[in-house]
Design a protein around this motif. Structure first.
Motif, PDB file in Angstrom:
ATOM      1  N   GLY A 345       8.017  -2.694 -17.744  1.00 26.86           N
ATOM      2  CA  GLY A 345       8.801  -1.744 -18.054  1.00 26.86           C
ATOM      3  C   GLY A 345       7.978  -0.512 -19.051  1.00 26.86           C
ATOM      4  N   GLU A 346       6.844  -0.809 -18.937  1.00 25.62           N
ATOM      5  CA  GLU A 346       5.977   0.296 -19.427  1.00 25.62           C
ATOM      6  C   GLU A 346       5.614   1.427 -18.652  1.00 25.62           C
ATOM      7  OE1 GLU A 346       2.632  -1.662 -21.294  1.00 25.62           O
ATOM      8  OE2 GLU A 346       3.827  -3.407 -21.885  1.00 25.62           O
ATOM      9  N   GLU A 347       6.151   2.835 -19.127  1.00 29.58           N
ATOM     10  CA  GLU A 347       6.062   3.962 -18.164  1.00 29.58           C
ATOM     11  C   GLU A 347       4.539   4.494 -18.006  1.00 29.58           C
ATOM     12  OE1 GLU A 347       8.169   6.653 -15.987  1.00 29.58           O
ATOM     13  OE2 GLU A 347       9.028   4.734 -17.102  1.00 29.58           O
ATOM     14  N   ARG A 348       3.464   4.006 -18.788  1.00 29.05           N
ATOM     15  CA  ARG A 348       2.518   4.467 -18.520  1.00 29.05           C
ATOM     16  C   ARG A 348       1.869   4.119 -17.086  1.00 29.05           C
ATOM     17  NH1 ARG A 348       1.088   0.009 -22.123  1.00 29.05           N
ATOM     18  NH2 ARG A 348      -0.834  -1.301 -21.373  1.00 29.05           N
ATOM     19  N   TYR A 349       2.300   3.157 -16.525  1.00 31.59           N
ATOM     20  CA  TYR A 349       1.717   2.698 -15.138  1.00 31.59           C
ATOM     21  C   TYR A 349       2.336   3.701 -14.180  1.00 31.59           C
ATOM     22  CZ  TYR A 349       0.273  -1.266 -18.090  1.00 31.59           C
ATOM     23  OH  TYR A 349      -0.283  -1.940 -18.920  1.00 31.59           O
ATOM     24  N   ARG A 350       3.001   4.453 -14.431  1.00 39.77           N
ATOM     25  CA  ARG A 350       3.504   5.265 -13.389  1.00 39.77           C
ATOM     26  C   ARG A 350       2.854   6.778 -13.673  1.00 39.77           C
ATOM     27  NH1 ARG A 350       9.737   5.783 -11.537  1.00 39.77           N
ATOM     28  NH2 ARG A 350       9.938   7.099 -13.595  1.00 39.77           N
ATOM     29  N   SER A 351       2.196   6.910 -14.603  1.00 37.07           N
ATOM     30  CA  SER A 351       1.613   8.365 -15.063  1.00 37.07           C
ATOM     31  C   SER A 351       0.592   8.869 -13.798  1.00 37.07           C
ATOM     32  CB  SER A 351       0.770   8.210 -16.350  1.00 37.07           C
ATOM     33  OG  SER A 351      -0.219   7.346 -16.201  1.00 37.07           O
ATOM     34  N   PRO A 352      -0.057   8.072 -13.019  1.00 38.95           N
ATOM     35  CA  PRO A 352      -0.698   8.570 -12.103  1.00 38.95           C
ATOM     36  C   PRO A 352      -0.128   9.012 -10.699  1.00 38.95           C
ATOM     37  CG  PRO A 352      -1.710   6.471 -12.826  1.00 38.95           C
ATOM     38  CD  PRO A 352      -0.259   6.606 -13.343  1.00 38.95           C
ATOM     39  N   ILE A 353       1.030   8.793 -10.845  1.00 38.86           N
ATOM     40  CA  ILE A 353       1.673   8.918  -9.329  1.00 38.86           C
ATOM     41  C   ILE A 353       1.915  10.501  -8.878  1.00 38.86           C
ATOM     42  CG2 ILE A 353       4.073   8.596  -8.137  1.00 38.86           C
ATOM     43  CD1 ILE A 353       4.633   5.975  -9.758  1.00 38.86           C
ATOM     44  N   PRO A 354       2.378  11.403  -9.865  1.00 42.92           N
ATOM     45  CA  PRO A 354       2.514  12.584  -9.519  1.00 42.92           C
ATOM     46  C   PRO A 354       1.321  13.227  -8.944  1.00 42.92           C
ATOM     47  CG  PRO A 354       3.668  12.357 -11.283  1.00 42.92           C
ATOM     48  CD  PRO A 354       2.825  11.292 -11.252  1.00 42.92           C
ATOM     49  N   SER A 355       0.030  13.118  -9.458  1.00 47.87           N
ATOM     50  CA  SER A 355      -1.255  13.901  -8.986  1.00 47.87           C
ATOM     51  C   SER A 355      -1.560  13.050  -7.894  1.00 47.87           C
ATOM     52  CB  SER A 355      -2.207  13.832 -10.254  1.00 47.87           C
ATOM     53  OG  SER A 355      -2.537  12.429 -10.642  1.00 47.87           O
ATOM     54  N   ALA A 356      -1.598  11.838  -7.629  1.00 46.50           N
ATOM     55  CA  ALA A 356      -1.879  11.010  -6.511  1.00 46.50           C
ATOM     56  C   ALA A 356      -0.830  11.524  -5.240  1.00 46.50           C
ATOM     57  CB  ALA A 356      -1.628   9.538  -6.574  1.00 46.50           C
ATOM     58  N   LEU A 357       0.248  11.623  -5.389  1.00 44.67           N
ATOM     59  CA  LEU A 357       1.176  12.184  -4.210  1.00 44.67           C
ATOM     60  C   LEU A 357       0.691  13.500  -3.876  1.00 44.67           C
ATOM     61  CD1 LEU A 357       4.834  10.968  -5.375  1.00 44.67           C
ATOM     62  CD2 LEU A 357       3.277  10.043  -3.672  1.00 44.67           C
ATOM     63  N   ALA A 358       0.391  14.458  -4.839  1.00 42.78           N
ATOM     64  CA  ALA A 358      -0.156  15.795  -4.662  1.00 42.78           C
ATOM     65  C   ALA A 358      -1.215  15.727  -3.756  1.00 42.78           C
ATOM     66  CB  ALA A 358      -0.158  16.559  -5.593  1.00 42.78           C
ATOM     67  N   TRP A 359      -2.311  14.838  -3.949  1.00 38.48           N
ATOM     68  CA  TRP A 359      -3.472  14.619  -3.271  1.00 38.48           C
ATOM     69  C   TRP A 359      -3.097  14.278  -1.910  1.00 38.48           C
ATOM     70  CZ3 TRP A 359      -5.893  10.034  -1.408  1.00 38.48           C
ATOM     71  CH2 TRP A 359      -6.905  10.053  -0.620  1.00 38.48           C
ATOM     72  N   LEU A 360      -2.233  13.372  -1.745  1.00 34.80           N
ATOM     73  CA  LEU A 360      -1.918  12.471  -0.489  1.00 34.80           C
ATOM     74  C   LEU A 360      -1.506  13.790   0.604  1.00 34.80           C
ATOM     75  CD1 LEU A 360      -0.471   9.305  -1.631  1.00 34.80           C
ATOM     76  CD2 LEU A 360      -2.670   9.449   0.109  1.00 34.80           C
ATOM     77  N   GLU A 361      -0.717  14.558  -0.166  1.00 36.24           N
ATOM     78  CA  GLU A 361       0.049  15.632   0.643  1.00 36.24           C
ATOM     79  C   GLU A 361      -1.151  16.597   1.231  1.00 36.24           C
ATOM     80  OE1 GLU A 361       3.100  16.249   1.636  1.00 36.24           O
ATOM     81  OE2 GLU A 361       3.905  14.441   0.754  1.00 36.24           O
ATOM     82  N   THR A 362      -2.059  16.774   0.398  1.00 35.93           N
ATOM     83  CA  THR A 362      -2.845  17.869   0.826  1.00 35.93           C
ATOM     84  C   THR A 362      -4.198  17.400   1.852  1.00 35.93           C
ATOM     85  OG1 THR A 362      -4.727  17.200  -1.030  1.00 35.93           O
ATOM     86  CG2 THR A 362      -3.069  19.009  -1.430  1.00 35.93           C
TER      87      THR A 362
END
Length: 503
Positions: A345-362
């Motif tokens: 339930g700890e939100e910090r484990y989702r913190s890398p997701i936005p930047s990782a998704l952005a890199w995957l798109e590129t």
């Protein structure tokens, strides 16, 4: 258990399809396909399940364990690395994965055949457990091969000096993880609560896994004992210069994310905590999550490498696995972080997701596929030349044994994004089994065609072959479908019988 089994089966196909052996036809010609009801009866499916496990146990098993394929004349057993008359595989779909199917059968039918088959799998795993707590890829019972390893049972006998014997437990391709997952579930059965040998072996394995966790929270690909407590904890860095030719170094001590091995480690920790309630497993899971957050490479390449050396630099592994950022391992890592978030339930484990998704798109290639490796700094796709294994940007002459380009990753990424929009409560609700007969009936309908295919393909011995070779992966595939169907049909009750009558 249904969700855990689905996870195990899914992990078996990460990184590519299983290679099949080619073999001359055996003495028995295939029979004509039987006509199968589109919604087979529970009795018919349970009989087919029983027949399959009876044949596996009496004709394919060696000392309770299983290889991954067998010649039709049963004179040779094969694993991914070896063959012989007395070999079993720890790697899926071998011994522990077969054992999970037997547990599933016992859970649904209470047929004592499955409990006995599962007990024999446990016996094989206890016999082959290494002094370091885990397992190797396979075990050869024949001599002198069996003398070359140092086992947990040697330690129990007072033989603590390892000498020249091996005891390298491997996390590669989920071998030790699958063994532990099976033993956790088997040991949790009421019938096994007082089995001290089983409980002791499981405790030894889990203790060893926790001791092998690095100070930064990661794990190396293999371990022979506890991780060095003085190992540094630091963020990753991308070296300005790195060797373009394979250095042929031992990489088994590197922090390794390849092929989802830390996803299955996370599942071991989650399941151990669910069964035992011991806080230490949840603490180790959080520490693993902290490592994955730490190991995210700096922007603009905010993904993850397959493996890092102890300086936390992306590093070479095999001659076709260069220092790079990997889209596949990055998506698997995102899924691992989500699993940890769901458990804690700890939100910090989702913190890398936005930047990782952005890199995957590129990093998506023209046409929508992804390269397995993206070059450090330039983010250009890296490939190898067939036969010579020269590193190149050219994808026109690739080796065929490895997935250097991944066509299906975009679909998996789209699924991840869709699920990412859901709340934790919504995600957890989706993991729960159906709660009404109508919902169970829908599940039975959705599985029925797979069951028909399984019944049509089952040979006279009760098993499944490909190219005239008995295949464990086909057993896992078909038994899973039949077990899920049987469970759903029973839970649907009269609604299922009404469906059969109407059809």
């Amino acid at each position: 258990m249904y969700e855990r089994l689905r996870f195990v089966v899914a992990l078996l196909v990460i990184g590519g399809a299983i290679a099949h052996c080619q073999e001359a036809a055996g003495p028995s010609a295939p029979a004509a396909k039987p006509v199968i009801d589109p919604y087979p009866s529970v009795a018919q499916v349970e009989a087919a399940m029983h027949k399959a496990v009876s044949f596996a146990r009496t004709s394919l098993s060696f000392a309770g364990g299983y290889a991954t394929r067998w010649s039709r004349d049963l004179k040779e057993s094969r694993t991914s690395d070896t063959s012989g008359t007395a070999v079993i595989s720890i790697e899926g779909p071998g011994t522990p994965v077969m054992g999970q199917q037997f547990l599933r059968g016992w859970e649904i039918t209470r047929d004592p055949l499955y409990l006995q088959a599962a007990r024999e799998v446990a016996d094989a795993l206890l016999w082959t457990q290494l002094a370091s707590g885990g397992w190797e890829t396979f075990h050869d019972y024949s001599l002198p091969a069996a003398r070359k390893q140092h086992y947990r049972r040697d330690i129990e006998a007072g033989d603590t000096d390892r000498g020249q014997r091996r005891a390298l437990s491997t996390l590669d391709d989920d071998k030790t993880q699958f063994a532990l997952l099976f033993l956790i579930d088997f040991a949790a059965l009421p019938e096994n609560k007082t089995d001290t040998a089983l409980q002791s072996a499981l405790r030894f394995g889990l203790d060893s896994l926790l001791a092998a966790q690095a100070p930064n929270g990661g794990w190396s690909q293999g371990f022979s004992g506890p991780f060095d407590p003085a190992a540094p904890v630091q963020k990753p860095s991308l070296p300005a210069d790195w060797p373009k030719v394979w250095p042929d170094l031992d990489y088994t001590g590197y922090y390794t994310l390849n092929d989802g091995n830390l996803l299955s480690v996370a599942r071991v920790l989650i399941r151990a905590h669910e069964v035992s309630g011991e806080a230490r497993y949840l603490a180790a899971l959080r520490k693993l999550g902290d490592f994955l957050v730490l190991a995210q490479c700096p922007e603009p390449q905010a993904g993850w490498a397959q493996q890092y050396n102890l300086r936390m630099e992306p590093a070479w592994a095999r001659k076709f696995e260069p220092p790079s950022i990997s889209p596949l391992e990055s998506l698997i890592t995102l899924n691992t972080l989500v699993e940890i978030w769901l458990a804690t339930g700890e939100e910090r484990y989702r913190s890398p997701i936005p930047s990782a998704l952005a890199w995957l798109e590129t990093s998506r290639l023209p046409g929508g596929s992804y390269a397995r490796f993206m070059e450090l700094h330039t983010n250009k796709p890296l490939y190898f030349v067939k036969d010579t294994y020269e590193l190149t940007y050219d994808d026109s002459n690739l080796p065929t044994h490895y997935g250097f380009k991944i066509d299906e990753l975009q679909g998996n990424l789209d699924d991840f994004k869709e699920a990412y929009r859901l709340t934790r409560e919504e995600r957890l609700a989706k993991l729960k089994p159906p709660t009404t007969p109508k919902a169970w009936l829908s599940k039975a309908k959705g599985t029925a065609r797979k069951v028909v295919i399984a019944l049509e393909g089952q040979n006279k011995e009760g098993f499944w072959t490909d190219d005239n070779v008995y295949e464990a992966h086909l057993f896992v595939k078909h038994f899973t479908a039949m077990a899920n169907y049987t469970e759903a049909a029973k839970a649907a009750g009269p609604l299922f019988e009404t469906l059969r009558a109407a059809k």
